[in-house]
Motif scaffolding. Structure first.
Motif, mmCIF file in Angstrom:
data_model
loop_
_atom_site.group_PDB
_atom_site.id
_atom_site.type_symbol
_atom_site.label_atom_id
_atom_site.label_comp_id
_atom_site.label_asym_id
_atom_site.label_seq_id
_atom_site.Cartn_x
_atom_site.Cartn_y
_atom_site.Cartn_z
ATOM 1 N N UNK A 253 0.823 -1.209 0.000
ATOM 2 C CA UNK A 253 0.000 0.000 0.000
ATOM 3 C C UNK A 253 0.860 1.265 0.000
ATOM 4 N N UNK A 254 0.327 2.299 -0.644
ATOM 5 C CA UNK A 254 1.017 3.587 -0.603
ATOM 6 C C UNK A 254 0.874 4.202 0.774
ATOM 7 N N UNK A 255 -0.208 3.844 1.478
ATOM 8 C CA UNK A 255 -0.449 4.389 2.809
ATOM 9 C C UNK A 255 -1.330 3.423 3.594
ATOM 10 N N UNK A 256 -1.131 3.391 4.911
ATOM 11 C CA UNK A 256 -1.976 2.592 5.793
ATOM 12 C C UNK A 256 -3.071 3.450 6.427
ATOM 13 N N UNK A 257 -3.191 4.676 5.985
ATOM 14 C CA UNK A 257 -4.074 5.635 6.640
ATOM 15 C C UNK A 257 -5.530 5.176 6.651
ATOM 16 N N UNK A 258 -6.022 4.661 5.515
ATOM 17 C CA UNK A 258 -7.422 4.232 5.454
ATOM 18 C C UNK A 258 -7.679 3.082 6.427
ATOM 19 N N UNK A 259 -6.766 2.122 6.477
ATOM 20 C CA UNK A 259 -6.895 1.002 7.395
ATOM 21 C C UNK A 259 -6.933 1.494 8.837
ATOM 22 N N UNK A 260 -5.973 2.314 9.214
ATOM 23 C CA UNK A 260 -5.866 2.796 10.594
ATOM 24 C C UNK A 260 -7.086 3.630 10.976
ATOM 25 N N UNK A 261 -7.544 4.463 10.056
ATOM 26 C CA UNK A 261 -8.682 5.330 10.327
ATOM 27 C C UNK A 261 -9.926 4.527 10.675
ATOM 28 N N UNK A 262 -10.072 3.364 10.039
ATOM 29 C CA UNK A 262 -11.286 2.572 10.259
ATOM 30 C C UNK A 262 -11.209 1.672 11.489
ATOM 31 N N UNK A 263 -10.024 1.139 11.817
ATOM 32 C CA UNK A 263 -9.942 0.211 12.953
ATOM 33 C C UNK A 263 -9.607 0.915 14.270
#
Length: 524
Positions: A63-73
Motif C-alpha cells: 500500500x502507498x499508505x496505511x491511513x485508510x486502514x488505521x482510520x477505520x480500525x
C-alpha cells in the motif's frame, strides 16, 4: 565515640524536613510491582444480531499508505489504565541509599530497629500501569494482556474520542497472558474481528496499534517476521508470531492487524536489551486468542486438559535404541498415580505420536495439544509401545493449579547413598545392586517395583559419559523392567545382536524419572 544510631535518625528527620521522602530518593532505582487480585462474576458473551465488525478490502501489493486502514480500525482500540496496591518496605527502599554507609558503627542497629518497625506497621503503596486493548463486541467486551491487569484494584479504559470509562475484569488466563474486560457503561462500541494467523505468510504486511509509553493512539507498520516462536517456559501453550512493527512498553494487549482489518495477533512481549523496541516483537496468534477469550467470557477461566504425565522429546538416540526410524514424538517418562493417564492405560515408556490425529513433534507440541483439549472429554492417543503402534482412548481431566506439586526432588545428591558393593557390569563401566524397600519408598515408587541402584561408576566408562552417577536407580532397560543385573546384561546383548549401538534406560533421580541412552559403541 559519636552516637551513629542518632546520626541516621537525624539524617532521616532532615530528609523529611526538606521534603525528600524515602520513596522519592529511590524512585528512579526501583519499579512498582503489581500484586493482589481482582475478579468479578463472569458474564456470558452473546454476539448481537446484525452487529458487524469493521472490515476492509485489502489493497493489492504494497500500500502507498496505511491511513485508510488505521482510520477505520482505530476507534476499536483503547488504552488501559490500571491501579494497583501493594505492601512496600520502607527499609528496602532505603537500602541502596544507606549502602554507602556500610561498615559504620551503629548502622546495623539502626537498620534492625527500622526492620522491626516495618513488621509492626506495614505500609501500602498505590501503583499504576498502562497497557492497550481492543473491543471484540458491540456491547463492550475488551481483550488485553493478563500482565496488564494482574493485581488491579481499578481499571479504566480510554477511547479514541477521549472518553474515560470504568471497566470490570471478566476473566484472565496467566498461561496465555490474556484477559477480558467489559466496560460498565452501557452502549454500542465499534469492534474488530479475530482473523486467522495461519493465512499469513512471512513477509506479509501487519499494522500494530496501541498505547506505547502512555502516548495513546499510536500506529506502527511492518511485516510478519516469523511464526511458531517459543519465548519462554511461562508460555507453554503459545506459538508466538514475531513482527517487526515497533511495539514498546504500553503496547501490551493491543492488536496487530492484517490489511483486511482483522486482528491476527495480540501484542504481548518484546525482545530488547535496552527495554525499548529493537524491531523484535511477539504477538499471541488470533486463533488462540479467540478460543481463550470465548472461554473467559463464558466461564471466567480456561479449563485445560490434563494427562498427569512427565514427558520428554524423543531424540534420535532414543529412537535408534528402539529400532524406530522416525524420531518425532514424545516419550512418557513417568505417570502420576491416580492421574487420567494412569486410568486411561498410558504407561512409562509409551511414545506419543499423535493426539486426535494431530501429529506431535516433541514434548512441547504434545503439551500444547493436550492443553487445548476440553477437560473430561475422551481423546485418541496414538502411541508406540514395545515397538508396535496402538491407539488408546484417554479421558483427560482438568489441569490442577500445581500439577507437579506431588513431585519433589531428592533432598540429597545421588552419591550420598552410594556404596561400592554389588555386581560389576564391565560393558557399561558400572557396579549395581538391587533396590531395597526402604529406597523404593523414599523414591516414591510403587511397592514391588524393580530397579538397580548404581553403586559405582567407572572413570571414562560409558555410564560416566552418559552422565550417570552413583546413587541413581535404573528402572527399565529398553522398555523392560530392570529386575536384575542379568536382565541388564541381556538387554545389552540383545541390542548388540540387533546391531544397535544405543540402549534406552529409564533412570530415577530423587522422585523424578527421565530417559537417557547408553552408547555401546565404545563398550568392552
Amino acid at each position: 565515640m559519636p552516637n551513629t544510631g542518632k546520626f541516621f535518625s537525624d539524617l532521616e528527620t532532615g530528609m523529611k524536613t526538606i521534603g525528600i521522602s524515602r520513596q522519592a530518593m529511590v524512585a528512579a532505582l526501583v519499579g512498582v510491582a503489581m500484586v493482589g487480585s481482582f475478579s468479578l462474576a463472569p458474564q456470558v458473551f452473546s454476539p448481537e444480531a446484525g452487529a458487524q465488525p469493521i472490515q476492509i478490502e485489502a489493497p493489492l501489493g504494497a500500500p502507498l499508505s496505511f491511513a485508510d486502514l488505521i482510520e477505520q480500525v482505530e476507534p476499536a482500540v483503547v488504552s488501559v489504565n490500571v491501579t494497583t496496591e501493594r505492601e512496600v518496605g520502607r527499609l528496602a527502599d532505603m537500602q541502596q541509599f544507606f549502602e554507602q554507609f556500610r561498615g559504620m558503627p551503629g548502622l546495623d542497629e539502626f537498620m534492625e530497629q527500622r526492620r522491626q518497625e516495618e513488621e509492626e506497621e506495614p505500609e501500602t503503596q498505590e501503583g499504576r500501569s498502562l497497557g492497550s486493548g481492543f473491543f471484540i463486541s458491540k456491547n463492550g467486551y475488551i481483550v488485553t494482556n493478563n500482565h496488564v491487569v494482574d493485581g488491579a484494584t481499578a481499571i479504566q479504559v480510554v477511547l479514541q474520542d477521549g472518553r474515560e470509562l470504568d471497566a470490570e475484569l471478566v476473566g484472565k488466563d496467566a498461561q496465555t497472558d490474556l484477559a477480558v474486560l467489559r466496560v460498565t457503561e452501557e452502549g454500542e462500541y465499534p469492534f474488530v474481528n479475530f482473523g486467522d494467523s495461519h493465512t499469513m505468510r512471512k513477509g506479509d504486511w501487519v499494522v500494530a496499534l496501541g498505547n506505547p509509553f502512555g502516548l495513546g493512539g499510536t500506529a506502527t507498520a511492518g511485516i510478519l517476521s516469523a511464526d511458531g516462536r517459543e519465548i519462554g517456559p511461562d508460555s507453554p501453550y503459545t506459538d508466538f508470531l514475531q513482527i517487526d512493527a515497533s511495539i514498546n512498553r504500553g503496547n501490551s494487549g493491543g492488536p496487530t492487524f492484517d490489511l483486511n482489518g482483522n486482528v491476527i495477533g495480540v501484542n504481548t512481549a518484546i525482545f530488547s536489551p535496552t527495554g525499548g523496541s529493537v524491531g523484535i516483537g511477539f504477538a499471541i496468534p488470533a486463533e488462540l486468542a479467540d478460543e481463550v477469550t470465548k472461554a473467559l467470557i463464558k466461564d471466567g477461566k480456561v479449563s485445560r486438559g490434563w494427562l498427569g504425565v512427565a514427558i520428554q522429546d524423543l531424540t534420535e538416540d532414543m529412537a535408534e535404541a528402539q529400532g524406530i526410524k522416525d524420531a518425532k514424538g514424545a516419550i512418557i517418562a513417568d505417570v502420576t498415580s491416580g492421574s487420567p493417564a494412569e486410568k486411561g492405560g498410558l504407561e512409562r515408556g509409551d511414545i506419543i505420536l499423535s493426539v486426535n490425529g494431530d501429529k506431535v513433534t516433541d514434548a512441547t507440541s504434545t503439551t500444547r495439544l493436550v492443553g487445548k483439549l476440553i477437560a473430561n472429554t475422551a481423546n485418541r492417543f496414538e502411541i508406540i509401545r514395545g515397538g508396535k503402534k496402538q491407539t488408546i482412548n484417554v479421558t483427560v481431566g482438568e489441569r490442577p493449579s500445581s500439577p507437579n506439586a506431588n513431585i519433589t526432588p531428592s533432598s540429597s545428591s545421588p552419591s550420598d547413598d552410594a556404596v561400592e558393593d554389588g555386581q560389576v557390569v564391565s560393558e557399561v563401566g558400572g557396579t549395581f545392586e538391587q533396590m531395597d524397600d526402604e529406597l523404593r519408598e523414599r523414591l516414591g515408587l510403587k511397592a514391588g517395583e524393580n530397579g538397580l541402584v548404581i553403586t559405582k561408576v567407572s572413570k571414562d566408562g560409558v555410564l560416566e559419559e552418559a552422565g550417570f552417577q552413583a546413587g541413581m536407580v535404573i528402572l527399565e532397560v529398553n522398555n523392560k523392567p530392570a529386575t536384575s543385573v542379568d536382565a541388564l546384561r541381556k538387554a545389552i546383548s540383545d541390542a548388540k545382536r540387533a546391531n544397535r549401538t544405543k540402549v534406552l534406560v529409564a533412570v530415577r533421580i530423587g522422585q523424578i524419572t527421565n530417559y537417557r541412552t547408553i552408547d555401546l559403541s565404545d563398550a568392552e
